[in-house]
Design a protein around this motif. Structure first.
Motif, PDB file in Angstrom:
ATOM      1  N   ALA A  31     -12.265  -0.170  -0.968  1.00 32.79           N
ATOM      2  CA  ALA A  31     -12.548  -0.981   0.212  1.00 32.79           C
ATOM      3  C   ALA A  31     -13.731  -0.384   0.976  1.00 32.79           C
ATOM      4  O   ALA A  31     -13.992   0.818   0.907  1.00 32.79           O
ATOM      5  CB  ALA A  31     -11.319  -1.040   1.113  1.00 32.79           C
ATOM      6  N   ASN A  32     -14.414  -1.251   1.687  1.00 35.68           N
ATOM      7  CA  ASN A  32     -15.542  -0.821   2.510  1.00 35.68           C
ATOM      8  C   ASN A  32     -15.067  -0.668   3.950  1.00 35.68           C
ATOM      9  O   ASN A  32     -14.706  -1.641   4.606  1.00 35.68           O
ATOM     10  CB  ASN A  32     -16.682  -1.854   2.424  1.00 35.68           C
ATOM     11  N   VAL A  33     -15.050   0.553   4.441  1.00 36.01           N
ATOM     12  CA  VAL A  33     -14.612   0.832   5.812  1.00 36.01           C
ATOM     13  C   VAL A  33     -15.761   1.496   6.565  1.00 36.01           C
ATOM     14  O   VAL A  33     -16.169   2.610   6.229  1.00 36.01           O
ATOM     15  CB  VAL A  33     -13.370   1.755   5.824  1.00 36.01           C
ATOM     16  N   ASP A  34     -16.292   0.780   7.540  1.00 34.94           N
ATOM     17  CA  ASP A  34     -17.421   1.285   8.328  1.00 34.94           C
ATOM     18  C   ASP A  34     -18.588   1.701   7.429  1.00 34.94           C
ATOM     19  O   ASP A  34     -19.241   2.726   7.657  1.00 34.94           O
ATOM     20  CB  ASP A  34     -16.980   2.464   9.203  1.00 34.94           C
ATOM     21  N   GLY A  35     -18.806   0.907   6.387  1.00 34.88           N
ATOM     22  CA  GLY A  35     -19.924   1.169   5.492  1.00 34.88           C
ATOM     23  C   GLY A  35     -19.674   2.234   4.449  1.00 34.88           C
ATOM     24  O   GLY A  35     -20.566   2.525   3.643  1.00 34.88           O
ATOM     25  N   GLN A  36     -18.452   2.794   4.423  1.00 33.55           N
ATOM     26  CA  GLN A  36     -18.137   3.840   3.462  1.00 33.55           C
ATOM     27  C   GLN A  36     -17.056   3.366   2.496  1.00 33.55           C
ATOM     28  O   GLN A  36     -16.085   2.735   2.902  1.00 33.55           O
ATOM     29  CB  GLN A  36     -17.646   5.107   4.185  1.00 33.55           C
ATOM     30  N   ARG A  72      -8.106   2.849  -2.111  1.00 32.98           N
ATOM     31  CA  ARG A  72      -6.790   2.456  -1.649  1.00 32.98           C
ATOM     32  C   ARG A  72      -5.860   2.250  -2.842  1.00 32.98           C
ATOM     33  O   ARG A  72      -6.248   1.658  -3.851  1.00 32.98           O
ATOM     34  CB  ARG A  72      -6.873   1.183  -0.810  1.00 32.98           C
ATOM     35  N   LEU A  73      -4.636   2.714  -2.684  1.00 27.45           N
ATOM     36  CA  LEU A  73      -3.638   2.654  -3.745  1.00 27.45           C
ATOM     37  C   LEU A  73      -2.515   1.713  -3.329  1.00 27.45           C
ATOM     38  O   LEU A  73      -2.037   1.754  -2.197  1.00 27.45           O
ATOM     39  CB  LEU A  73      -3.075   4.054  -4.017  1.00 27.45           C
ATOM     40  N   SER A  74      -2.084   0.845  -4.262  1.00 31.65           N
ATOM     41  CA  SER A  74      -0.993  -0.083  -3.995  1.00 31.65           C
ATOM     42  C   SER A  74       0.010  -0.039  -5.132  1.00 31.65           C
ATOM     43  O   SER A  74      -0.355   0.191  -6.294  1.00 31.65           O
ATOM     44  CB  SER A  74      -1.506  -1.517  -3.833  1.00 31.65           C
ATOM     45  N   THR A  98       3.819  -1.111 -11.238  1.00 30.42           N
ATOM     46  CA  THR A  98       2.599  -0.421 -11.641  1.00 30.42           C
ATOM     47  C   THR A  98       1.806  -0.114 -10.378  1.00 30.42           C
ATOM     48  O   THR A  98       2.137  -0.575  -9.290  1.00 30.42           O
ATOM     49  CB  THR A  98       1.763  -1.290 -12.599  1.00 30.42           C
ATOM     50  N   TYR A  99       0.767   0.703 -10.536  1.00 31.93           N
ATOM     51  CA  TYR A  99      -0.091   1.047  -9.402  1.00 31.93           C
ATOM     52  C   TYR A  99      -1.477   0.458  -9.621  1.00 31.93           C
ATOM     53  O   TYR A  99      -1.960   0.358 -10.760  1.00 31.93           O
ATOM     54  CB  TYR A  99      -0.192   2.562  -9.251  1.00 31.93           C
ATOM     55  N   ARG A 100      -2.078   0.063  -8.520  1.00 35.00           N
ATOM     56  CA  ARG A 100      -3.430  -0.501  -8.585  1.00 35.00           C
ATOM     57  C   ARG A 100      -4.312   0.188  -7.568  1.00 35.00           C
ATOM     58  O   ARG A 100      -3.910   0.398  -6.419  1.00 35.00           O
ATOM     59  CB  ARG A 100      -3.394  -2.009  -8.313  1.00 35.00           C
ATOM     60  N   GLN A 101      -5.520   0.522  -7.996  1.00 34.21           N
ATOM     61  CA  GLN A 101      -6.488   1.142  -7.107  1.00 34.21           C
ATOM     62  C   GLN A 101      -7.613   0.162  -6.809  1.00 34.21           C
ATOM     63  O   GLN A 101      -8.111  -0.524  -7.691  1.00 34.21           O
ATOM     64  CB  GLN A 101      -7.077   2.410  -7.745  1.00 34.21           C
ATOM     65  N   PRO A 147       0.841  -1.211   0.000  1.00 33.98           N
ATOM     66  CA  PRO A 147       0.000   0.000   0.000  1.00 33.98           C
ATOM     67  C   PRO A 147       0.876   1.261   0.000  1.00 33.98           C
ATOM     68  O   PRO A 147       1.925   1.300   0.663  1.00 33.98           O
ATOM     69  CB  PRO A 147      -0.795  -0.116   1.303  1.00 33.98           C
ATOM     70  N   VAL A 148       0.452   2.268  -0.732  1.00 40.13           N
ATOM     71  CA  VAL A 148       1.160   3.552  -0.766  1.00 40.13           C
ATOM     72  C   VAL A 148       0.156   4.683  -0.606  1.00 40.13           C
ATOM     73  O   VAL A 148      -1.019   4.541  -0.939  1.00 40.13           O
ATOM     74  CB  VAL A 148       1.956   3.737  -2.076  1.00 40.13           C
ATOM     75  N   ALA A 149       0.667   5.828  -0.095  1.00 32.13           N
ATOM     76  CA  ALA A 149      -0.207   6.990   0.087  1.00 32.13           C
ATOM     77  C   ALA A 149      -0.416   7.735  -1.222  1.00 32.13           C
ATOM     78  O   ALA A 149      -1.478   8.338  -1.447  1.00 32.13           O
ATOM     79  CB  ALA A 149       0.396   7.926   1.134  1.00 32.13           C
ATOM     80  N   ASP A 150       0.614   7.707  -2.087  1.00 29.67           N
ATOM     81  CA  ASP A 150       0.529   8.417  -3.363  1.00 29.67           C
ATOM     82  C   ASP A 150       1.588   7.849  -4.300  1.00 29.67           C
ATOM     83  O   ASP A 150       2.271   6.870  -3.966  1.00 29.67           O
ATOM     84  CB  ASP A 150       0.737   9.924  -3.159  1.00 29.67           C
ATOM     85  N   GLN A 151       1.738   8.454  -5.481  1.00 32.83           N
ATOM     86  CA  GLN A 151       2.678   7.970  -6.486  1.00 32.83           C
ATOM     87  C   GLN A 151       3.975   8.785  -6.507  1.00 32.83           C
ATOM     88  O   GLN A 151       4.669   8.816  -7.525  1.00 32.83           O
ATOM     89  CB  GLN A 151       2.021   7.974  -7.867  1.00 32.83           C
ATOM     90  N   SER A 152       4.335   9.388  -5.406  1.00 30.10           N
ATOM     91  CA  SER A 152       5.553  10.189  -5.352  1.00 30.10           C
ATOM     92  C   SER A 152       6.792   9.307  -5.386  1.00 30.10           C
ATOM     93  O   SER A 152       6.741   8.107  -5.087  1.00 30.10           O
ATOM     94  CB  SER A 152       5.561  11.034  -4.077  1.00 30.10           C
TER      95      SER A 152
END
Length: 358
Positions: free
Chosen positions: A95-100, A104-106, A89-92, A38-43
């Motif tokens: 995910a369902n977190v608390d119904g929302q 998520r980026l990996s 490569t990046y994959r998006q 998992p990554v926060a962004d593509q930096s």
């Protein structure tokens, strides 16, 4: 009792065969040299950190050893992850977190097979070769006080167990059960730990390795008893205990990997050079021939191979192996490029027939 047990054996084997449905399995060999983080962004900063984590995952899978990354030599290798990466490569995913819904980026990275194999061996680590990773047919029964029931890879706890095995580069095979009656009968056989009955069908998946787990709810914890059977012979039992079912199951996966890695090491030491001729069918195009040659050339247990005769969609190949032919055939992954058709064909000069999977 003897005839009842024989009937149960025939029930399981006939039921699995009659449905013609393949077992659910994850092929470890396809992803041994790839990691996902998992990554926060593509930096650039995030990518550099993620590549190191992805390579650490690969090292664990290649060795089967969770502690392999702790050594100084491997730590230096991981710091140089960018030298060994072939592509990323990046994959998006959502995910369902608390119904929302949460995005998520990996980062998914694959690494150079030849270079990593060499550098790990240079650092004194044994690479657990894909050909030596026997799939593990997995039978799990749990009893929460209402009688034993089966758990497989579709269950959340089973998926957690599957993930632990995949993180160490192992393949769990979950035989599919199609009816409630079959599930009830099989759950009782698993609960009794009948190694002979549960090992009988393992050859269908080109393996002789079976893991049997029995988990009982005791107070606020799950108590598990594990048996690994190799070639129909039960190995020493081990146990695990945890309040969380998934964690208790994961201990079974870890124990199975530890024991099968040790077996592979022993087999490696007993290698001897042998030659054999096999017939491979299903070759319809130049691309199929290329897949076959790439598979044989990339198999560490194949010293060399030589095509000798082509006819129709088949090819006669002379193999020079590092071990006996039957052992090599047993280590072919069930979802790999090649599958075994006949280990004793009535054909002069041919010791086994195989087919190229589509």
């Amino acid at each position: 009792m003897r005839y009842a047990r024989l009937f149960a054996l025939l029930f399981i084997v006939a039921s699995l065969s009659s449905f013609g449905v393949p077992a659910r399995a994850q092929s470890a060999s396809a992803s041994l040299y790839a990691g996902e983080v998992p990554v926060a962004d593509q930096s650039d900063e995030q990518r550099a950190i993620a590549l190191k984590s992805a390579l650490a995952q690969v090292v664990v899978k290649l060795t089967g050893d969770r502690n392999a990354v702790n050594g100084e030599a491997v730590a230096k290798l991981i710091e140089s992850a960018d030298r060994y990466v072939q592509q990323y490569t990046y994959r998006q995913d959502v995910a369902n977190v608390d119904g929302q819904p949460v995005l998520r980026l990996s980062l998914v990275a694959s690494f150079d097979r030849g270079a990593l194999d060499r550098v790990l061996r240079d650092r004194g680590l044994r690479v657990w070769t894909p050909a030596a990773r026997a799939p593990v047919v997995t039978w799990i029964a749990v009893d929460d006080g209402n009688g034993p029931r089966l758990i497989d890879g579709a269950d959340p706890a089973g998926r957690a167990m599957q993930l632990v095995a995949e993180q160490r580069g192992a393949t769990l095979v979950w035989p599919r059960i199609e009816s409630p009656d079959q599930a009830q009968t099989t759950a009782q056989i698993v609960w009794e730990g009948d190694v002979m009955t549960l090992s009988a069908d393992a050859a269908r998946y080109q393996t002789d390795t079976v893991l049997i787990g029995q988990l009982r709810r005791v107070g606020d914890a799950w108590s598990a008893r594990w048996t690994l059977a190799l070639g129909g012979q039960a190995q020493p039992v081990w146990e695990s205990r945890d309040a969380d079912l998934a964690t208790a199951l994961s201990a079974g996966a870890d124990g199975a990997v530890d024991r099968t890695r040790g077996r592979s090491a022993a087999i490696t030491e007993e290698r001897r050079i042998t030659t054999a001729r096999v017939w491979v069918s299903g070759l319809q195009s130049a691309q199929d021939y290329a897949r076959l040659f790439e598979t044989l050339g990339g198999n560490d247990l194949v010293r060399e191979f030589q095509p000798e005769q082509a006819r129709g969609d088949g090819l006669l190949v002379k193999l020079t192996l590092n071990l006996a032919l039957d052992r090599w055939l047993a280590y072919l992954p069930p979802e790999g490029v090649l599958r075994v058709v006949n280990t004793a064909p009535p054909i002069d000069g041919v010791e086994a027939t195989l087919a190229l999977n589509p």
